[in-house]
Design an enzyme around this catalytic site. Structure first.
Site, mmCIF file in Angstrom:
data_model
loop_
_atom_site.group_PDB
_atom_site.id
_atom_site.type_symbol
_atom_site.label_atom_id
_atom_site.label_comp_id
_atom_site.label_asym_id
_atom_site.label_seq_id
_atom_site.Cartn_x
_atom_site.Cartn_y
_atom_site.Cartn_z
ATOM 1 N N ASP A 180 49.964 109.033 -29.822
ATOM 2 C CA ASP A 180 48.861 109.499 -30.665
ATOM 3 C C ASP A 180 49.464 110.018 -31.964
ATOM 4 O O ASP A 180 49.865 111.174 -32.072
ATOM 5 C CB ASP A 180 48.095 110.598 -29.937
ATOM 6 C CG ASP A 180 46.768 110.915 -30.597
ATOM 7 O OD1 ASP A 180 46.504 110.368 -31.692
ATOM 8 O OD2 ASP A 180 45.996 111.703 -30.037
ATOM 9 N N GLY A 181 49.548 109.132 -32.960
ATOM 10 C CA GLY A 181 50.159 109.494 -34.233
ATOM 11 C C GLY A 181 49.223 109.430 -35.410
ATOM 12 O O GLY A 181 49.497 109.998 -36.463
ATOM 13 N N LYS A 182 48.093 108.703 -35.219
ATOM 14 C CA LYS A 182 47.080 108.547 -36.276
ATOM 15 C C LYS A 182 47.715 108.161 -37.608
ATOM 16 O O LYS A 182 47.375 108.695 -38.664
ATOM 17 C CB LYS A 182 46.224 109.808 -36.408
ATOM 18 C CG LYS A 182 45.456 110.136 -35.125
ATOM 19 C CD LYS A 182 44.597 111.365 -35.265
ATOM 20 C CE LYS A 182 43.805 111.637 -33.994
ATOM 21 N NZ LYS A 182 44.645 112.037 -32.850
ATOM 22 N N ARG A 183 48.634 107.216 -37.568
ATOM 23 C CA ARG A 183 49.356 106.792 -38.763
ATOM 24 C C ARG A 183 48.431 106.016 -39.702
ATOM 25 O O ARG A 183 47.504 105.344 -39.271
ATOM 26 C CB ARG A 183 50.566 105.944 -38.379
ATOM 27 C CG ARG A 183 51.623 106.699 -37.570
ATOM 28 C CD ARG A 183 52.136 107.907 -38.327
ATOM 29 N NE ARG A 183 53.311 108.497 -37.718
ATOM 30 C CZ ARG A 183 53.353 109.699 -37.151
ATOM 31 N NH1 ARG A 183 52.262 110.414 -37.081
ATOM 32 N NH2 ARG A 183 54.475 110.168 -36.647
#
Length: 306
Positions: A104-107
């Site tokens: 879960d990095g929401k890059r």
């Protein structure tokens, strides 16, 4: 292709849930922290190693009945390079137990920078004559609001490496509607983003009918979940907000298709910190409490899903 491996693990375990490994040091039992403080002092290394021991024990307790884990990168980055090391080790350990790993990095970026993010989290890099996986996750959460320029680099790696992405569509936080519920013509912003997920994934449809491009759709908005499930027939859903954020299994059921597939539901604190809520649970049994809560969640979800 895409999320076929995840769906097969869901079928094998009979469990459409993912455990969010988002460990603050406050969540770690005191006896683990004290052990590592004694070894390394009150340092970032001690904190990271305590989290590592906590994570590994949770994985050991859950891997046979939970198909996936979702480490949130920020909870590791907050402990600096030692925390990032533990993120890498946690991903590798979960995969060694046959768990599907969603970072879960929401890059969110474009061009070469997004290629670098994609390579880091889902792909491989060349170091001299060697080809190496930096993090090695199976999927990554991403922000699609820079448009196709920010997604295209990920699609290539998904196709080459059998990986997936989850694009933010309708998030679970209370203020999500400030932007996501606004209209573009007759459609909401989240409708438009969902339609883009269908388009982005059209060339990578797997055997279960879902593409490599999934969507993050919050459990806290069951009506929108229901609408989007109909609107996005090829888009697999990652559903945050169950439990601690107030989303219930009855509402979450709308995320699933007629075959009981199409979504995976996340719980983080509810499972990680179950020992803190369970009556008379000793700290030493933190992993047992996590397993008991994961079983309760599985039964709750499955009682509402076809």
């Amino acid at each position: 292709m895409g999320f076929d491996r995840l769906i097969k693990r869901i079928q094998e375990t009979g469990n459409p849930s993912v455990v969010g490994l988002d460990p603050k040091l406050d969540y770690v039992p005191s006896f683990i922290k004290e052990k590592h403080f004694k070894e390394n002092g009150m340092t970032l290394r001690a904190a990271a190693n305590a989290i590592r021991e906590f994570n590994f024990a949770l994985i050991d307790a859950l891997y046979d009945m939970v198909p996936a884990v979702k480490p949130q990168a920020a909870y590791y980055e907050m402990y600096g390079y030692e925390g990032v090391r533990v993120l890498t080790e946690t991903i590798a350990y979960a995969k060694s137990k046959n768990m599907f790993v969603i970072t879960d990095g929401k890059r969110n970026d474009i061009g070469a920078t997004m290629e670098a993010y994609a390579t880091a989290h889902l792909g491989c890099v060349s170091v001299g004559t060697e080809t190496l996986e930096p993090f090695g996750a199976d999927a990554l959460t991403v922000n699609g609001y820079l448009g196709t320029d920010g997604i295209r680099p990920l699609l290539r790696i998904c196709a080459e490496k059998d990986k997936g992405i989850f694009v933010l569509v309708k998030t679970s936080n209370p203020s999500s509607g400030e932007l996501q519920d606004r209209k573009i013509g007759e459609d909401t912003v989240y409708d438009v983003m969902g339609d883009m997920c269908e388009t982005w994934g059209a060339d990578q449809i797997g055997e279960f009918g879902y593409s490599a491009v999934g969507a993050v759709v919050g459990a806290t908005y069951p009506e929108q979940l229901r609408e989007l499930r109909v609107r996005l027939p090829h888009t697999f859903f990652l559903v945050p907000g169950y439990g601690a954020q107030g989303g219930g299994a009855a509402g979450v059921a709308a995320a699933f298709d007629q075959n009981g597939l199409g979504a995976i539901v996340n719980s983080s604190r509810g499972i990680m910190c179950a020992y803190q809520k369970e009556m008379d649970c000793p700290e030493a049994d933190f992993a047992g409490a996590a397993r008991r809560e994961a079983i309760r969640m599985r039964e709750d979800l499955c009682s509402h899903i076809k």
